[in-house]
Design a protein around this motif. Structure first.
Motif, PDB file in Angstrom:
ATOM      1  N   CYS A  28       1.018  -1.309   0.110  1.00  0.00           N
ATOM      2  CA  CYS A  28       0.053   0.062   0.149  1.00  0.00           C
ATOM      3  C   CYS A  28       0.823   1.023  -0.173  1.00  0.00           C
ATOM      4  N   LEU A  29       1.093   2.088  -1.200  1.00  0.00           N
ATOM      5  CA  LEU A  29       1.920   3.168  -1.319  1.00  0.00           C
ATOM      6  C   LEU A  29       1.237   4.240  -0.686  1.00  0.00           C
ATOM      7  N   CYS A  30       0.000   4.494  -0.690  1.00  0.00           N
ATOM      8  CA  CYS A  30      -0.722   5.537   0.204  1.00  0.00           C
ATOM      9  C   CYS A  30      -0.328   5.511   1.728  1.00  0.00           C
ATOM     10  N   LEU A  31      -0.327   4.418   2.400  1.00  0.00           N
ATOM     11  CA  LEU A  31      -0.198   4.386   3.699  1.00  0.00           C
ATOM     12  C   LEU A  31       1.149   3.659   4.295  1.00  0.00           C
ATOM     13  N   GLY A  32       2.117   3.393   3.148  1.00  0.00           N
ATOM     14  CA  GLY A  32       3.038   2.995   3.209  1.00  0.00           C
ATOM     15  C   GLY A  32       3.212   1.509   4.162  1.00  0.00           C
ATOM     16  N   VAL A  33       2.218   0.598   3.686  1.00  0.00           N
ATOM     17  CA  VAL A  33       2.038  -0.725   4.407  1.00  0.00           C
ATOM     18  C   VAL A  33       3.027  -1.693   3.389  1.00  0.00           C
ATOM     19  N   LYS A  46     -11.563  -7.509   6.023  1.00  0.00           N
ATOM     20  CA  LYS A  46     -12.166  -6.430   6.660  1.00  0.00           C
ATOM     21  C   LYS A  46     -11.276  -6.285   8.065  1.00  0.00           C
ATOM     22  N   GLN A  47     -10.701  -7.176   8.618  1.00  0.00           N
ATOM     23  CA  GLN A  47      -9.696  -7.126   9.643  1.00  0.00           C
ATOM     24  C   GLN A  47      -8.644  -6.503   9.462  1.00  0.00           C
ATOM     25  N   LEU A  48      -8.063  -6.795   8.298  1.00  0.00           N
ATOM     26  CA  LEU A  48      -6.758  -6.326   7.744  1.00  0.00           C
ATOM     27  C   LEU A  48      -7.070  -4.904   7.515  1.00  0.00           C
ATOM     28  N   THR A  49      -8.073  -4.474   7.076  1.00  0.00           N
ATOM     29  CA  THR A  49      -8.335  -3.144   6.692  1.00  0.00           C
ATOM     30  C   THR A  49      -8.629  -2.259   8.111  1.00  0.00           C
ATOM     31  N   SER A  50      -9.143  -2.973   8.911  1.00  0.00           N
ATOM     32  CA  SER A  50      -9.586  -2.421  10.376  1.00  0.00           C
ATOM     33  C   SER A  50      -8.237  -2.234  10.906  1.00  0.00           C
ATOM     34  N   GLU A  51      -7.270  -3.287  10.962  1.00  0.00           N
ATOM     35  CA  GLU A  51      -5.956  -3.103  11.571  1.00  0.00           C
ATOM     36  C   GLU A  51      -4.775  -2.150  10.996  1.00  0.00           C
ATOM     37  N   GLY A  59      -6.121  -0.429   1.804  1.00  0.00           N
ATOM     38  CA  GLY A  59      -7.371   0.077   0.935  1.00  0.00           C
ATOM     39  C   GLY A  59      -8.364   1.226   1.175  1.00  0.00           C
ATOM     40  N   SER A  60      -7.961   1.977   2.347  1.00  0.00           N
ATOM     41  CA  SER A  60      -9.023   2.936   2.723  1.00  0.00           C
ATOM     42  C   SER A  60      -8.756   4.386   1.938  1.00  0.00           C
ATOM     43  N   GLN A  61      -7.545   4.484   1.107  1.00  0.00           N
ATOM     44  CA  GLN A  61      -7.230   5.690   0.545  1.00  0.00           C
ATOM     45  C   GLN A  61      -7.919   5.346  -1.174  1.00  0.00           C
ATOM     46  N   CYS A  62      -6.788   4.837  -2.017  1.00  0.00           N
ATOM     47  CA  CYS A  62      -7.230   4.702  -3.442  1.00  0.00           C
ATOM     48  C   CYS A  62      -7.675   3.314  -3.763  1.00  0.00           C
ATOM     49  N   GLY A  63      -7.379   2.444  -2.955  1.00  0.00           N
ATOM     50  CA  GLY A  63      -7.907   1.004  -3.069  1.00  0.00           C
ATOM     51  C   GLY A  63      -7.194   0.149  -4.119  1.00  0.00           C
ATOM     52  N   CYS A  77      -4.434  -1.213  -3.728  1.00  0.00           N
ATOM     53  CA  CYS A  77      -3.819  -2.240  -2.932  1.00  0.00           C
ATOM     54  C   CYS A  77      -4.511  -3.509  -2.365  1.00  0.00           C
ATOM     55  N   CYS A  78      -5.823  -3.636  -2.519  1.00  0.00           N
ATOM     56  CA  CYS A  78      -6.615  -4.349  -2.175  1.00  0.00           C
ATOM     57  C   CYS A  78      -6.485  -5.849  -2.588  1.00  0.00           C
ATOM     58  N   GLN A  79      -6.194  -5.817  -3.965  1.00  0.00           N
ATOM     59  CA  GLN A  79      -5.969  -7.067  -4.666  1.00  0.00           C
ATOM     60  C   GLN A  79      -4.951  -7.844  -4.494  1.00  0.00           C
ATOM     61  N   CYS A  80      -3.725  -6.951  -4.282  1.00  0.00           N
ATOM     62  CA  CYS A  80      -2.453  -7.609  -3.963  1.00  0.00           C
ATOM     63  C   CYS A  80      -2.438  -8.014  -2.331  1.00  0.00           C
ATOM     64  N   SER A  81      -3.048  -7.117  -1.571  1.00  0.00           N
ATOM     65  CA  SER A  81      -3.280  -7.440  -0.159  1.00  0.00           C
ATOM     66  C   SER A  81      -4.150  -8.708   0.184  1.00  0.00           C
ATOM     67  N   LYS A  82      -5.282  -8.814  -0.750  1.00  0.00           N
ATOM     68  CA  LYS A  82      -5.856 -10.164  -0.687  1.00  0.00           C
ATOM     69  C   LYS A  82      -4.994 -11.555  -1.009  1.00  0.00           C
ATOM     70  N   SER A  83      -4.285 -11.173  -2.086  1.00  0.00           N
ATOM     71  CA  SER A  83      -3.446 -12.500  -2.274  1.00  0.00           C
ATOM     72  C   SER A  83      -2.377 -12.867  -1.302  1.00  0.00           C
ATOM     73  N   ILE A  84      -1.763 -11.859  -0.540  1.00  0.00           N
ATOM     74  CA  ILE A  84      -0.929 -12.001   0.510  1.00  0.00           C
ATOM     75  C   ILE A  84      -1.701 -12.795   1.784  1.00  0.00           C
TER      76      ILE A  84
END
Ligand code: FES
Length: 64
Positions: free
Chosen positions: A4-9, A26-31, A35-39, A41-48
């Motif tokens: 996530c380049l927006c938040l440096g994750v 949902k839990q990852l996003t909460s923690e 995905g809370s900015q441009c979104g 990173c959602c696909q890559c995050s889900k794969s990880i």
């Protein structure tokens, strides 16, 4: 690697969050707020997340 380049994750942070019990997007996003900015990173995050959950499941002994 930054996921996530927006938040440096990073992927390491995502894997650590999964190790600590975040087992859904949902839990990852909460923690981590991924995905809370441009979104983008959602696909890559889900794969990880899915790959990490598979690794955890494979490492657990079969109790059946
Ligand atoms: Fe993650 Fe933009 S790259 S919200």
């Amino acid at each position: 690697m930054y996921v996530c380049l927006c938040l440096g994750v990073t992927d390491t942070q995502i894997e650590a969050a999964v190790d600590n019990g975040a087992h859904t997007m949902k839990q990852l996003t909460s923690e981590l707020k991924i995905g809370s900015q441009c979104g983008k990173c959602c696909q890559c995050s889900k794969s990880i997340l899915n790959n990490k959950l598979i690794k955890i499941a494979e490492a657990e002994p079969c109790v059946a």
